[in-house]
Scaffold this motif. Structure first.
Motif, PDB file in Angstrom:
ATOM      1  N   MET A 143      -9.667 -20.717  15.932  1.00  0.00           N
ATOM      2  CA  MET A 143      -8.332 -21.045  15.439  1.00  0.00           C
ATOM      3  C   MET A 143      -7.927 -20.065  14.343  1.00  0.00           C
ATOM      4  SD  MET A 143      -7.527 -23.570  17.334  1.00  0.00           S
ATOM      5  CE  MET A 143      -5.957 -23.883  16.515  1.00  0.00           C
ATOM      6  N   ASN A 144      -6.677 -19.689  14.353  1.00  0.00           N
ATOM      7  CA  ASN A 144      -6.162 -18.704  13.412  1.00  0.00           C
ATOM      8  C   ASN A 144      -4.904 -19.212  12.709  1.00  0.00           C
ATOM      9  OD1 ASN A 144      -8.025 -16.601  14.387  1.00  0.00           O
ATOM     10  ND2 ASN A 144      -6.746 -16.649  16.221  1.00  0.00           N
ATOM     11  N   TRP A 145      -4.745 -18.781  11.475  1.00  0.00           N
ATOM     12  CA  TRP A 145      -3.498 -18.958  10.737  1.00  0.00           C
ATOM     13  C   TRP A 145      -2.895 -17.568  10.504  1.00  0.00           C
ATOM     14  CZ3 TRP A 145      -0.804 -23.249   9.797  1.00  0.00           C
ATOM     15  CH2 TRP A 145      -1.465 -24.486   9.795  1.00  0.00           C
ATOM     16  N   TYR A 146      -1.631 -17.443  10.862  1.00  0.00           N
ATOM     17  CA  TYR A 146      -0.853 -16.234  10.592  1.00  0.00           C
ATOM     18  C   TYR A 146       0.276 -16.587   9.634  1.00  0.00           C
ATOM     19  CZ  TYR A 146      -2.843 -13.626  14.573  1.00  0.00           C
ATOM     20  OH  TYR A 146      -3.679 -12.956  15.437  1.00  0.00           O
ATOM     21  N   ARG A 147       0.852 -15.556   9.028  1.00  0.00           N
ATOM     22  CA  ARG A 147       2.064 -15.779   8.242  1.00  0.00           C
ATOM     23  C   ARG A 147       3.027 -14.605   8.421  1.00  0.00           C
ATOM     24  NH1 ARG A 147      -0.179 -15.371   1.994  1.00  0.00           N
ATOM     25  NH2 ARG A 147      -0.673 -13.129   1.981  1.00  0.00           N
ATOM     26  N   GLN A 148       4.296 -14.930   8.268  1.00  0.00           N
ATOM     27  CA  GLN A 148       5.333 -13.928   8.410  1.00  0.00           C
ATOM     28  C   GLN A 148       6.307 -14.057   7.245  1.00  0.00           C
ATOM     29  OE1 GLN A 148       7.446 -14.022  12.145  1.00  0.00           O
ATOM     30  NE2 GLN A 148       8.118 -11.897  11.906  1.00  0.00           N
ATOM     31  N   PRO A 149       6.200 -13.159   6.266  1.00  0.00           N
ATOM     32  CA  PRO A 149       7.155 -13.179   5.158  1.00  0.00           C
ATOM     33  C   PRO A 149       8.543 -12.800   5.648  1.00  0.00           C
ATOM     34  CG  PRO A 149       5.182 -11.931   4.591  1.00  0.00           C
ATOM     35  CD  PRO A 149       5.148 -12.159   6.072  1.00  0.00           C
ATOM     36  N   PRO A 150       9.571 -13.151   4.916  1.00  0.00           N
ATOM     37  CA  PRO A 150      10.941 -12.810   5.333  1.00  0.00           C
ATOM     38  C   PRO A 150      11.105 -11.312   5.554  1.00  0.00           C
ATOM     39  CG  PRO A 150      10.979 -14.353   3.509  1.00  0.00           C
ATOM     40  CD  PRO A 150       9.555 -13.938   3.683  1.00  0.00           C
ATOM     41  N   GLY A 151      11.571 -10.936   6.735  1.00  0.00           N
ATOM     42  CA  GLY A 151      11.837  -9.547   7.042  1.00  0.00           C
ATOM     43  C   GLY A 151      10.627  -8.685   7.311  1.00  0.00           C
TER      44      GLY A 151
ATOM     45  N   ALA B  22      -6.171 -16.083   8.165  1.00  0.00           N
ATOM     46  CA  ALA B  22      -7.503 -16.664   8.166  1.00  0.00           C
ATOM     47  C   ALA B  22      -7.868 -17.100   9.577  1.00  0.00           C
ATOM     48  CB  ALA B  22      -7.580 -17.852   7.214  1.00  0.00           C
ATOM     49  N   SER B  23      -9.159 -17.083   9.853  1.00  0.00           N
ATOM     50  CA  SER B  23      -9.676 -17.508  11.149  1.00  0.00           C
ATOM     51  C   SER B  23     -10.904 -18.373  10.953  1.00  0.00           C
ATOM     52  CB  SER B  23     -10.075 -16.297  12.001  1.00  0.00           C
ATOM     53  OG  SER B  23      -8.973 -15.483  12.292  1.00  0.00           O
ATOM     54  N   ILE B  24     -11.109 -19.276  11.910  1.00  0.00           N
ATOM     55  CA  ILE B  24     -12.333 -20.076  11.908  1.00  0.00           C
ATOM     56  C   ILE B  24     -12.832 -20.173  13.339  1.00  0.00           C
ATOM     57  CG2 ILE B  24     -11.066 -22.272  12.027  1.00  0.00           C
ATOM     58  CD1 ILE B  24     -13.374 -23.418  10.225  1.00  0.00           C
ATOM     59  N   SER B  25     -14.105 -19.870  13.520  1.00  0.00           N
ATOM     60  CA  SER B  25     -14.674 -19.908  14.853  1.00  0.00           C
ATOM     61  C   SER B  25     -15.162 -21.310  15.179  1.00  0.00           C
ATOM     62  CB  SER B  25     -15.832 -18.913  14.938  1.00  0.00           C
ATOM     63  OG  SER B  25     -16.870 -19.314  14.086  1.00  0.00           O
ATOM     64  N   ALA B  26     -15.654 -21.468  16.405  1.00  0.00           N
ATOM     65  CA  ALA B  26     -16.143 -22.777  16.832  1.00  0.00           C
ATOM     66  C   ALA B  26     -17.337 -23.226  16.004  1.00  0.00           C
ATOM     67  CB  ALA B  26     -16.500 -22.735  18.310  1.00  0.00           C
ATOM     68  N   ASP B  27     -18.133 -22.275  15.538  1.00  0.00           N
ATOM     69  CA  ASP B  27     -19.314 -22.644  14.749  1.00  0.00           C
ATOM     70  C   ASP B  27     -19.010 -22.771  13.264  1.00  0.00           C
ATOM     71  OD1 ASP B  27     -20.982 -19.360  14.567  1.00  0.00           O
ATOM     72  OD2 ASP B  27     -19.067 -20.077  13.798  1.00  0.00           O
ATOM     73  N   GLY B  28     -17.725 -22.613  12.910  1.00  0.00           N
ATOM     74  CA  GLY B  28     -17.322 -22.810  11.528  1.00  0.00           C
ATOM     75  C   GLY B  28     -17.315 -21.574  10.659  1.00  0.00           C
ATOM     76  N   SER B  29     -17.673 -20.434  11.202  1.00  0.00           N
ATOM     77  CA  SER B  29     -17.631 -19.219  10.395  1.00  0.00           C
ATOM     78  C   SER B  29     -16.177 -18.808  10.181  1.00  0.00           C
ATOM     79  CB  SER B  29     -18.426 -18.094  11.047  1.00  0.00           C
ATOM     80  OG  SER B  29     -17.913 -17.791  12.320  1.00  0.00           O
ATOM     81  N   THR B  30     -15.902 -18.261   9.009  1.00  0.00           N
ATOM     82  CA  THR B  30     -14.524 -17.993   8.600  1.00  0.00           C
ATOM     83  C   THR B  30     -14.316 -16.537   8.218  1.00  0.00           C
ATOM     84  OG1 THR B  30     -15.008 -18.638   6.322  1.00  0.00           O
ATOM     85  CG2 THR B  30     -14.190 -20.355   7.796  1.00  0.00           C
ATOM     86  N   ASN B  31     -13.071 -16.109   8.320  1.00  0.00           N
ATOM     87  CA  ASN B  31     -12.661 -14.783   7.872  1.00  0.00           C
ATOM     88  C   ASN B  31     -11.289 -14.894   7.228  1.00  0.00           C
ATOM     89  OD1 ASN B  31     -14.632 -12.594   8.906  1.00  0.00           O
ATOM     90  ND2 ASN B  31     -14.349 -13.929  10.661  1.00  0.00           N
ATOM     91  N   TYR B  32     -11.067 -14.048   6.218  1.00  0.00           N
ATOM     92  CA  TYR B  32      -9.809 -14.075   5.477  1.00  0.00           C
ATOM     93  C   TYR B  32      -9.297 -12.660   5.246  1.00  0.00           C
ATOM     94  CZ  TYR B  32     -11.414 -18.765   4.280  1.00  0.00           C
ATOM     95  OH  TYR B  32     -11.869 -20.064   4.339  1.00  0.00           O
ATOM     96  N   THR B  33      -7.990 -12.535   5.203  1.00  0.00           N
ATOM     97  CA  THR B  33      -7.436 -11.279   4.750  1.00  0.00           C
ATOM     98  C   THR B  33      -7.680 -11.158   3.250  1.00  0.00           C
ATOM     99  OG1 THR B  33      -5.462  -9.880   4.886  1.00  0.00           O
ATOM    100  CG2 THR B  33      -5.125 -12.168   4.231  1.00  0.00           C
TER     101      THR B  33
END
Length: 115
Positions: free
Chosen positions: A34-42, A49-60
């Protein structure tokens, strides 16, 4: 049919916290990345951020130490805890996953941070 529904956005002041939620259906959530994205105005939409099935995470880099992604497999839900919010965190936030080679997105939730 896969559905992703975000909630939890709002207008806050710098330094405040928000928790975003993304409830899913129509897929085997517990094996999905699962991933979270964001889009600032313009601006373009970027991965936060991302999280895998085993719970490992990554962040910008810009959110490391402030944001935490987590998941609750019993609820088929992924969260994004956002602390120490900054003006530059203002954006539309989207939940995303790839399921059976297809990309699915939620409708987005708006986060506005003011001084």
């Amino acid at each position: 049919q896969v559905h992703l529904v975000e909630s939890g956005g709002g207008s806050v002041q710098a330094g405040d916290s928000l928790r975003l939620s993304c409830r899913t259906s129509g897929m085997n959530f517990k094996i999905a990345r699962m991933n979270w994205y964001r889009q600032p105005p313009g601006k373009q939409r970027d991965l936060v951020a991302s999280i895998s099935a085993d719970g490992s995470t990554n962040y910008t880099d810009s959110v490391k130490g402030r944001f935490t992604i987590s998941r609750n497999n019993a609820w088929n839900t992924v969260f994004l805890q956002m602390n120490s919010l900054k003006l530059e965190d203002t954006a539309d936030y989207y939940c995303q996953t790839t399921w059976k080679s297809l990309s699915f997105w939620g409708q987005g939730t708006q986060v506005t941070v003011s001084s």
